[in-house]
Write a protein that holds these residues in place. Structure first.
Motif, PDB file in Angstrom:
ATOM      1  N   ASP A  55       9.302  56.698  64.643  1.00 25.01           N
ATOM      2  CA  ASP A  55       9.201  55.565  65.687  1.00 25.01           C
ATOM      3  C   ASP A  55       9.112  54.135  65.346  1.00 25.01           C
ATOM      4  O   ASP A  55       9.299  53.379  65.433  1.00 25.01           O
ATOM      5  CB  ASP A  55       8.408  56.140  66.962  1.00 25.01           C
ATOM      6  CG  ASP A  55       8.061  55.292  68.058  1.00 25.01           C
ATOM      7  OD1 ASP A  55       9.103  54.854  68.695  1.00 25.01           O
ATOM      8  OD2 ASP A  55       7.048  54.842  68.217  1.00 25.01           O
ATOM      9  N   ARG A  56       7.920  54.298  64.220  1.00 21.02           N
ATOM     10  CA  ARG A  56       7.546  52.778  63.733  1.00 21.02           C
ATOM     11  C   ARG A  56       8.340  52.371  62.898  1.00 21.02           C
ATOM     12  O   ARG A  56       8.127  51.137  63.013  1.00 21.02           O
ATOM     13  CB  ARG A  56       6.114  53.352  62.986  1.00 21.02           C
ATOM     14  CG  ARG A  56       5.079  52.154  62.956  1.00 21.02           C
ATOM     15  CD  ARG A  56       3.844  52.501  62.317  1.00 21.02           C
ATOM     16  NE  ARG A  56       3.120  51.413  62.176  1.00 21.02           N
ATOM     17  CZ  ARG A  56       1.843  51.124  62.104  1.00 21.02           C
ATOM     18  NH1 ARG A  56       1.143  52.331  62.049  1.00 21.02           N
ATOM     19  NH2 ARG A  56       1.186  50.139  62.011  1.00 21.02           N
ATOM     20  N   ALA A  57       8.908  52.977  62.079  1.00 25.82           N
ATOM     21  CA  ALA A  57       9.975  52.433  61.051  1.00 25.82           C
ATOM     22  C   ALA A  57      11.053  51.859  61.837  1.00 25.82           C
ATOM     23  O   ALA A  57      11.525  50.798  61.262  1.00 25.82           O
ATOM     24  CB  ALA A  57      10.337  53.409  60.231  1.00 25.82           C
ATOM     25  N   ARG A  66      17.372  53.145  66.118  1.00 24.17           N
ATOM     26  CA  ARG A  66      16.441  54.278  66.462  1.00 24.17           C
ATOM     27  C   ARG A  66      17.328  55.599  66.746  1.00 24.17           C
ATOM     28  O   ARG A  66      17.149  56.768  66.262  1.00 24.17           O
ATOM     29  CB  ARG A  66      15.497  54.199  67.547  1.00 24.17           C
ATOM     30  CG  ARG A  66      14.700  55.275  68.002  1.00 24.17           C
ATOM     31  CD  ARG A  66      13.624  54.824  69.236  1.00 24.17           C
ATOM     32  NE  ARG A  66      12.590  54.034  68.301  1.00 24.17           N
ATOM     33  CZ  ARG A  66      11.703  53.238  68.956  1.00 24.17           C
ATOM     34  NH1 ARG A  66      11.889  53.064  70.315  1.00 24.17           N
ATOM     35  NH2 ARG A  66      11.091  52.481  68.343  1.00 24.17           N
ATOM     36  N   ARG A  67      18.264  55.327  67.464  1.00 20.91           N
ATOM     37  CA  ARG A  67      19.217  56.642  67.666  1.00 20.91           C
ATOM     38  C   ARG A  67      20.035  56.886  66.372  1.00 20.91           C
ATOM     39  O   ARG A  67      20.016  58.155  66.270  1.00 20.91           O
ATOM     40  CB  ARG A  67      20.236  56.059  68.821  1.00 20.91           C
ATOM     41  CG  ARG A  67      19.918  56.203  70.190  1.00 20.91           C
ATOM     42  CD  ARG A  67      20.873  55.967  71.192  1.00 20.91           C
ATOM     43  NE  ARG A  67      21.514  54.677  71.254  1.00 20.91           N
ATOM     44  CZ  ARG A  67      21.306  53.514  71.931  1.00 20.91           C
ATOM     45  NH1 ARG A  67      20.223  53.491  72.450  1.00 20.91           N
ATOM     46  NH2 ARG A  67      22.034  52.581  71.547  1.00 20.91           N
ATOM     47  N   LEU A  68      20.356  56.170  65.749  1.00 22.22           N
ATOM     48  CA  LEU A  68      20.961  56.482  64.295  1.00 22.22           C
ATOM     49  C   LEU A  68      20.098  57.081  63.576  1.00 22.22           C
ATOM     50  O   LEU A  68      20.308  58.255  63.055  1.00 22.22           O
ATOM     51  CB  LEU A  68      21.553  55.253  63.604  1.00 22.22           C
ATOM     52  CG  LEU A  68      22.683  54.528  64.134  1.00 22.22           C
ATOM     53  CD1 LEU A  68      23.037  53.220  63.253  1.00 22.22           C
ATOM     54  CD2 LEU A  68      23.945  55.618  64.001  1.00 22.22           C
ATOM     55  N   ALA A  69      18.714  56.805  63.408  1.00 18.69           N
ATOM     56  CA  ALA A  69      17.861  57.263  62.606  1.00 18.69           C
ATOM     57  C   ALA A  69      17.766  58.704  63.096  1.00 18.69           C
ATOM     58  O   ALA A  69      17.411  59.769  62.548  1.00 18.69           O
ATOM     59  CB  ALA A  69      16.497  56.508  62.458  1.00 18.69           C
ATOM     60  N   CYS A  70      17.218  58.753  64.267  1.00 19.78           N
ATOM     61  CA  CYS A  70      16.968  60.318  65.030  1.00 19.78           C
ATOM     62  C   CYS A  70      18.297  61.254  64.973  1.00 19.78           C
ATOM     63  O   CYS A  70      18.026  62.419  64.595  1.00 19.78           O
ATOM     64  CB  CYS A  70      16.805  60.222  66.560  1.00 19.78           C
ATOM     65  SG  CYS A  70      15.277  59.317  66.909  1.00 19.78           S
TER      66      CYS A  70
END
Length: 108
Positions: A55-57, A66-70
């Motif tokens: 979340d922080r990154a 954020r969606r891609l990272a998740c």
């Protein structure tokens, strides 16, 4: 203020690190066989810390990042689960398949 918010974040991070250490350290020096369930309390804290770090990154990069990272993290977790599940569940493996799952000598 921004300073007190940052201070609260660091307090929470220290609390999570302390919780992880308290769960994991009692088993760190044990030389006998360990079982998967010994790590479960630490795993809960580790996953919480990973979620907060993700979340922080991704916060400065927006919702799409954020969606891609998740999605990437979920895919990696699913692949890891599928790869190591035969060891955890006692499923049959070939000798080569068994050896491939031990990346470090200390895991044997």
């Amino acid at each position: 203020s921004a300073s007190s918010a940052a201070s609260d974040v660091y307090k929470r991070q220290r609390l999570l690190i302390a919780a992880w250490a308290l769960c994991w350290l009692p088993f760190a020096a044990v030389s006998r066989v360990q079982f998967l369930y010994h790590y479960f309390p630490s795993l809960v804290v580790t996953l919480t810390m990973a979620g907060l770090a993700l979340d922080r990154a991704t916060q400065p990069h927006g919702a799409h990042a954020r969606r891609l990272a998740c999605g990437a993290l979920a895919a990696a977790a699913a692949a890891g689960c599928a790869f190591w599940a035969p060891l955890a569940l006692g499923l049959p493996l070939t000798e080569h398949g068994f050896d491939r799952r031990f990346w470090f000598d200390a895991w044997r």
